[in-house]
Write a protein that holds these residues in place. Structure first.
Motif, PDB file in Angstrom:
ATOM      1  N   LYS A   1      67.960  25.984  45.804  1.00  0.00           N
ATOM      2  CA  LYS A   1      66.746  26.295  44.541  1.00  0.00           C
ATOM      3  C   LYS A   1      66.718  27.909  44.056  1.00  0.00           C
ATOM      4  O   LYS A   1      65.550  28.260  43.743  1.00  0.00           O
ATOM      5  N   GLY A   2      67.903  28.634  44.171  1.00  0.00           N
ATOM      6  CA  GLY A   2      68.105  29.953  43.661  1.00  0.00           C
ATOM      7  C   GLY A   2      67.646  31.014  44.508  1.00  0.00           C
ATOM      8  O   GLY A   2      67.280  32.101  44.016  1.00  0.00           O
ATOM      9  N   GLU A   3      67.431  30.498  45.928  1.00  0.00           N
ATOM     10  CA  GLU A   3      66.677  31.315  46.902  1.00  0.00           C
ATOM     11  C   GLU A   3      67.735  32.615  47.002  1.00  0.00           C
ATOM     12  O   GLU A   3      67.389  33.688  47.234  1.00  0.00           O
ATOM     13  N   LYS A   4      69.134  32.312  47.186  1.00  0.00           N
ATOM     14  CA  LYS A   4      69.777  33.357  47.668  1.00  0.00           C
ATOM     15  C   LYS A   4      70.074  34.342  46.473  1.00  0.00           C
ATOM     16  O   LYS A   4      70.306  35.442  46.672  1.00  0.00           O
ATOM     17  N   ILE A   5      70.426  33.932  45.265  1.00  0.00           N
ATOM     18  CA  ILE A   5      70.367  34.807  44.025  1.00  0.00           C
ATOM     19  C   ILE A   5      69.061  35.708  43.915  1.00  0.00           C
ATOM     20  O   ILE A   5      69.103  36.802  43.440  1.00  0.00           O
ATOM     21  N   LYS A   6      67.959  34.935  44.311  1.00  0.00           N
ATOM     22  CA  LYS A   6      66.745  35.934  44.186  1.00  0.00           C
ATOM     23  C   LYS A   6      66.850  37.149  45.217  1.00  0.00           C
ATOM     24  O   LYS A   6      66.371  38.138  44.811  1.00  0.00           O
TER      25      LYS A   6
END
Length: 303
Positions: free
Chosen positions: A255-260
């Motif tokens: 859910k895009g947590e790493k890039i965030k």
């Protein structure tokens, strides 16, 4: 200017992951080069200026010399060797556990023999590690039997042990000369370049296995209040390139947590570097085989 002022180039060389960049950052008291526990982090020859009371040292941080597995690796080794061409002194960094027979160190020995007219100072790094005191003399003995060294200084990039001694040793080998750059200058690299490297550092920090080696960062847009007075904040738009879709998925995370997480860490680093509130926009794209593509290496700055 005092008549005994010294100035010249010190090329920093060593195999990957011995702490070259960390040592240079410690000496300069400025984060010039990105650092990581993962090898082959440095990809460029980066100039860092040490301005002392009696000297100006132009440190050139070079990529680690290794056995290349692709065209990018070949470019990095070429850059490291080219960094020695104008050197007045070569600073060869090893660790307390290094051996001259290691493949990378054997290659470095060959390179140093090709530059036998340049004095070599060896810095034995990581003397802060437990049990290191008993290893210092043996590692010095091993290398002095294989390589012509002008001097050896045991150091710790982590806690600063003997870094002042190292600077004085390097100073003594430089020619008497006027400063080559203004004394308030720390590097010839732009903020845009350093921003690119800081973003790559954060990607490396939050990924593992093959991903760090497959990452390239390109700054698409860099608008600073220093250049655009109408702006109140720094705007950076950057693309992170990887070679495979699976690597892209790893960097994006669930859910895009790493890039965030990567973006937050990079934004804070950019704000610390520039002093400006920063808006960072990151994109992740697949560029298959970029590390072996002459065209892509050139486009991404690895000519």
């Amino acid at each position: 200017m005092q008549t005994d002022f010294r100035a010249g180039v010190v090329a920093v060389i060593g195999r990957p992951n011995v702490g070259k960049s960390s040592l240079l950052n410690r000496i300069l008291k400025y984060k010039l080069s990105i650092v990581s526990a993962k090898p082959q982090t440095t990809r460029d020859n980066i100039l860092g200026l040490y301005n002392g009371a009696s000297s100006q040292i132009l440190f050139v941080d070079t990529p680690g010399i290794h056995a290349p597995l692709n065209k990018l690796g070949e470019r990095l080794v070429e850059r490291a060797v080219s960094g020695l061409e104008d050197a007045n002194v070569i600073l060869y960094v090893v660790t307390i556990d290094d051996r001259p027979e290691q493949r990378e160190n054997a290659r470095i020995a060959e390179v140093l023999r090709e530059h036998s007219d340049v004095p070599v100072v060896m810095a034995v790094n990581k003397v802060d590690l437990p049990g290191s005191k008993n290893k210092i003399l043996p590692v010095i003995d091993r290398f002095t039997k294989k390589i012509k060294l002008r001097d050896v200084v045991p150091v710790s990039a982590k806690d600063g042990t003997n870094t002042e001694v190292l600077v004085k040793t390097l100073e003594s080998l430089l020619p008497v000369a006027a400063p080559l750059y203004p004394d308030d200058m720390i590097t010839d690299r732009t903020e845009r370049f350093i921003a690119q490297e800081l973003i790559r550092e954060k990607v490396i920090a939050f990924t593992d296995e093959e991903v760090p080696h497959s990452v390239a960062v390109e700054i698409e847009e860099f608008k600073s209040p220093d250049e655009y007075p109408e702006r109140r904040d720094l705007f950076v738009r950057a693309t992170v390139y990887v070679e495979r879709e699976g690597q892209r998925a790893i960097i994006l995370g669930r859910k895009g947590e790493k890039i965030k997480t990567i973006g937050t860490a990079a934004r804070k680093a950019l704000e610390e570097m520039t002093g400006h509130k920063t808006y960072l926009e990151l994109w992740v794209k697949v560029d298959k085989g970029w590390r072996d593509s002459e065209k892509e290496l050139k486009r991404l700055g690895y000519e």
